[in-house]
Design a protein around this motif. Structure first.
Motif, PDB file in Angstrom:
ATOM      1  N   ALA A  19       0.832  -1.205   0.000  1.00 46.08           N
ATOM      2  CA  ALA A  19       0.000   0.000   0.000  1.00 46.08           C
ATOM      3  C   ALA A  19       0.866   1.254   0.000  1.00 46.08           C
ATOM      4  O   ALA A  19       0.565   2.222  -0.722  1.00 46.08           O
ATOM      5  CB  ALA A  19      -0.934  -0.005   1.207  1.00 46.08           C
ATOM      6  N   ILE A  20       1.928   1.241   0.776  1.00 48.54           N
ATOM      7  CA  ILE A  20       2.839   2.396   0.799  1.00 48.54           C
ATOM      8  C   ILE A  20       3.426   2.601  -0.592  1.00 48.54           C
ATOM      9  O   ILE A  20       3.450   3.718  -1.112  1.00 48.54           O
ATOM     10  CB  ILE A  20       3.947   2.199   1.859  1.00 48.54           C
ATOM     11  N   ARG A  21       3.881   1.527  -1.209  1.00 46.64           N
ATOM     12  CA  ARG A  21       4.477   1.638  -2.547  1.00 46.64           C
ATOM     13  C   ARG A  21       3.459   2.156  -3.569  1.00 46.64           C
ATOM     14  O   ARG A  21       3.759   3.033  -4.374  1.00 46.64           O
ATOM     15  CB  ARG A  21       5.033   0.294  -2.999  1.00 46.64           C
ATOM     16  N   ARG A  22       2.229   1.605  -3.544  1.00 51.47           N
ATOM     17  CA  ARG A  22       1.198   2.047  -4.494  1.00 51.47           C
ATOM     18  C   ARG A  22       0.887   3.528  -4.330  1.00 51.47           C
ATOM     19  O   ARG A  22       0.829   4.272  -5.310  1.00 51.47           O
ATOM     20  CB  ARG A  22      -0.086   1.231  -4.327  1.00 51.47           C
ATOM     21  N   LEU A  23       0.690   3.954  -3.079  1.00 57.82           N
ATOM     22  CA  LEU A  23       0.382   5.361  -2.826  1.00 57.82           C
ATOM     23  C   LEU A  23       1.550   6.254  -3.230  1.00 57.82           C
ATOM     24  O   LEU A  23       1.347   7.333  -3.792  1.00 57.82           O
ATOM     25  CB  LEU A  23       0.030   5.567  -1.348  1.00 57.82           C
ATOM     26  N   ILE A  63       5.110   8.143   7.768  1.00 61.29           N
ATOM     27  CA  ILE A  63       4.994   7.765   6.355  1.00 61.29           C
ATOM     28  C   ILE A  63       3.626   8.173   5.821  1.00 61.29           C
ATOM     29  O   ILE A  63       3.517   8.713   4.720  1.00 61.29           O
ATOM     30  CB  ILE A  63       5.262   6.259   6.162  1.00 61.29           C
ATOM     31  N   SER A  64       2.583   7.934   6.599  1.00 56.60           N
ATOM     32  CA  SER A  64       1.225   8.329   6.197  1.00 56.60           C
ATOM     33  C   SER A  64       1.157   9.820   5.938  1.00 56.60           C
ATOM     34  O   SER A  64       0.632  10.262   4.907  1.00 56.60           O
ATOM     35  CB  SER A  64       0.207   7.966   7.287  1.00 56.60           C
ATOM     36  N   ALA A  65       1.684  10.601   6.874  1.00 58.76           N
ATOM     37  CA  ALA A  65       1.652  12.054   6.732  1.00 58.76           C
ATOM     38  C   ALA A  65       2.431  12.495   5.500  1.00 58.76           C
ATOM     39  O   ALA A  65       1.984  13.377   4.759  1.00 58.76           O
ATOM     40  CB  ALA A  65       2.214  12.714   7.991  1.00 58.76           C
ATOM     41  N   ALA A  66       3.578  11.865   5.253  1.00 56.11           N
ATOM     42  CA  ALA A  66       4.389  12.218   4.089  1.00 56.11           C
ATOM     43  C   ALA A  66       3.659  11.884   2.789  1.00 56.11           C
ATOM     44  O   ALA A  66       3.863  12.545   1.774  1.00 56.11           O
ATOM     45  CB  ALA A  66       5.733  11.505   4.155  1.00 56.11           C
ATOM     46  N   LEU A  67       2.798  10.875   2.830  1.00 47.95           N
ATOM     47  CA  LEU A  67       2.005  10.503   1.659  1.00 47.95           C
ATOM     48  C   LEU A  67       0.739  11.349   1.534  1.00 47.95           C
ATOM     49  O   LEU A  67       0.033  11.277   0.530  1.00 47.95           O
ATOM     50  CB  LEU A  67       1.617   9.020   1.727  1.00 47.95           C
ATOM     51  N   GLY A  68       0.435  12.122   2.572  1.00 49.16           N
ATOM     52  CA  GLY A  68      -0.767  12.961   2.542  1.00 49.16           C
ATOM     53  C   GLY A  68      -2.040  12.209   2.822  1.00 49.16           C
ATOM     54  O   GLY A  68      -3.115  12.611   2.367  1.00 49.16           O
ATOM     55  N   VAL A  69      -1.939  11.117   3.566  1.00 48.77           N
ATOM     56  CA  VAL A  69      -3.121  10.336   3.942  1.00 48.77           C
ATOM     57  C   VAL A  69      -3.099  10.116   5.453  1.00 48.77           C
ATOM     58  O   VAL A  69      -2.060  10.245   6.094  1.00 48.77           O
ATOM     59  CB  VAL A  69      -3.178   8.964   3.225  1.00 48.77           C
ATOM     60  N   THR A  70      -4.247   9.791   5.998  1.00 45.64           N
ATOM     61  CA  THR A  70      -4.281   9.434   7.413  1.00 45.64           C
ATOM     62  C   THR A  70      -3.745   8.023   7.569  1.00 45.64           C
ATOM     63  O   THR A  70      -3.718   7.235   6.614  1.00 45.64           O
ATOM     64  CB  THR A  70      -5.711   9.496   7.979  1.00 45.64           C
ATOM     65  N   THR A  71      -3.353   7.720   8.779  1.00 47.65           N
ATOM     66  CA  THR A  71      -2.892   6.355   9.057  1.00 47.65           C
ATOM     67  C   THR A  71      -4.032   5.369   8.828  1.00 47.65           C
ATOM     68  O   THR A  71      -3.811   4.275   8.299  1.00 47.65           O
ATOM     69  CB  THR A  71      -2.352   6.263  10.499  1.00 47.65           C
ATOM     70  N   ALA A  72      -5.253   5.774   9.174  1.00 47.17           N
ATOM     71  CA  ALA A  72      -6.416   4.913   8.935  1.00 47.17           C
ATOM     72  C   ALA A  72      -6.588   4.640   7.440  1.00 47.17           C
ATOM     73  O   ALA A  72      -6.876   3.506   7.038  1.00 47.17           O
ATOM     74  CB  ALA A  72      -7.676   5.551   9.507  1.00 47.17           C
ATOM     75  N   LEU A  74      -4.206   4.693   5.197  1.00 49.13           N
ATOM     76  CA  LEU A  74      -3.120   3.810   4.778  1.00 49.13           C
ATOM     77  C   LEU A  74      -3.456   2.353   5.098  1.00 49.13           C
ATOM     78  O   LEU A  74      -3.313   1.473   4.249  1.00 49.13           O
ATOM     79  CB  LEU A  74      -1.805   4.214   5.448  1.00 49.13           C
ATOM     80  N   PHE A  75      -3.954   2.108   6.300  1.00 49.60           N
ATOM     81  CA  PHE A  75      -4.327   0.754   6.669  1.00 49.60           C
ATOM     82  C   PHE A  75      -5.504   0.256   5.820  1.00 49.60           C
ATOM     83  O   PHE A  75      -5.542  -0.918   5.450  1.00 49.60           O
ATOM     84  CB  PHE A  75      -4.657   0.653   8.158  1.00 49.60           C
ATOM     85  N   ALA A  76      -6.434   1.144   5.490  1.00 43.79           N
ATOM     86  CA  ALA A  76      -7.548   0.752   4.622  1.00 43.79           C
ATOM     87  C   ALA A  76      -7.038   0.396   3.231  1.00 43.79           C
ATOM     88  O   ALA A  76      -7.508  -0.570   2.620  1.00 43.79           O
ATOM     89  CB  ALA A  76      -8.576   1.879   4.541  1.00 43.79           C
ATOM     90  N   ALA A  77      -6.064   1.152   2.735  1.00 41.51           N
ATOM     91  CA  ALA A  77      -5.488   0.855   1.412  1.00 41.51           C
ATOM     92  C   ALA A  77      -4.794  -0.498   1.417  1.00 41.51           C
ATOM     93  O   ALA A  77      -4.688  -1.147   0.377  1.00 41.51           O
ATOM     94  CB  ALA A  77      -4.512   1.953   1.008  1.00 41.51           C
ATOM     95  N   ALA A  78      -4.330  -0.916   2.597  1.00 37.32           N
ATOM     96  CA  ALA A  78      -3.678  -2.221   2.730  1.00 37.32           C
ATOM     97  C   ALA A  78      -4.668  -3.319   3.076  1.00 37.32           C
ATOM     98  O   ALA A  78      -4.284  -4.469   3.280  1.00 37.32           O
ATOM     99  CB  ALA A  78      -2.590  -2.137   3.800  1.00 37.32           C
ATOM    100  N   ASP A  79      -5.957  -2.973   3.167  1.00 35.79           N
ATOM    101  CA  ASP A  79      -7.002  -3.916   3.591  1.00 35.79           C
ATOM    102  C   ASP A  79      -6.704  -4.522   4.958  1.00 35.79           C
ATOM    103  O   ASP A  79      -6.908  -5.713   5.190  1.00 35.79           O
ATOM    104  CB  ASP A  79      -7.204  -5.027   2.560  1.00 35.79           C
ATOM    105  N   LEU A  80      -6.220  -3.683   5.859  1.00 36.56           N
ATOM    106  CA  LEU A  80      -5.918  -4.148   7.226  1.00 36.56           C
ATOM    107  C   LEU A  80      -6.899  -3.530   8.211  1.00 36.56           C
ATOM    108  O   LEU A  80      -7.440  -2.509   8.000  1.00 36.56           O
ATOM    109  CB  LEU A  80      -4.483  -3.761   7.621  1.00 36.56           C
TER     110      LEU A  80
END
Length: 80
Positions: A19-23, A63-72, A74-80
């Motif tokens: 998810a980090i890589r995709r974002l 990492i979430s902040a640097a990507l401009g997304v919330t941590t929630a 990021l976890f949703a993008a990872a299906d976690l």
């Protein structure tokens, strides 16, 4: 230093790293740029993206902040 524990490349770490890589790629940001924005080493970020490292909560938040997304998100993008 790489994580050599049994958790290395667990399904959850692989999903989070993917998810980090995709974002990151969607935002056209290099690994080096994201690492600088998040305040982590580029090689460490690479290991996180590959699922080789289990990042601390604070690192995930950075990492979430640097990507401009919330941590929630990021976890949703990872299906976690």
């Amino acid at each position: 230093m790489p994580n050599l524990s049994q958790n290395r490349q667990s399904a959850e770490l692989l999903a989070l790293g993917g998810a980090i890589r995709r974002l990151r790629m969607e935002r056209d940001v290099s690994q080096e740029q994201l690492a600088l924005l998040a305040g982590v080493d580029r090689s460490y970020l690479g290991r996180v993206e590959r699922g080789d490292n289990n990042p601390a909560a604070l690192t995930i938040i950075k990492i979430s902040a640097a990507l401009g997304v919330t941590t929630a998100d990021l976890f949703a993008a990872a299906d976690l």
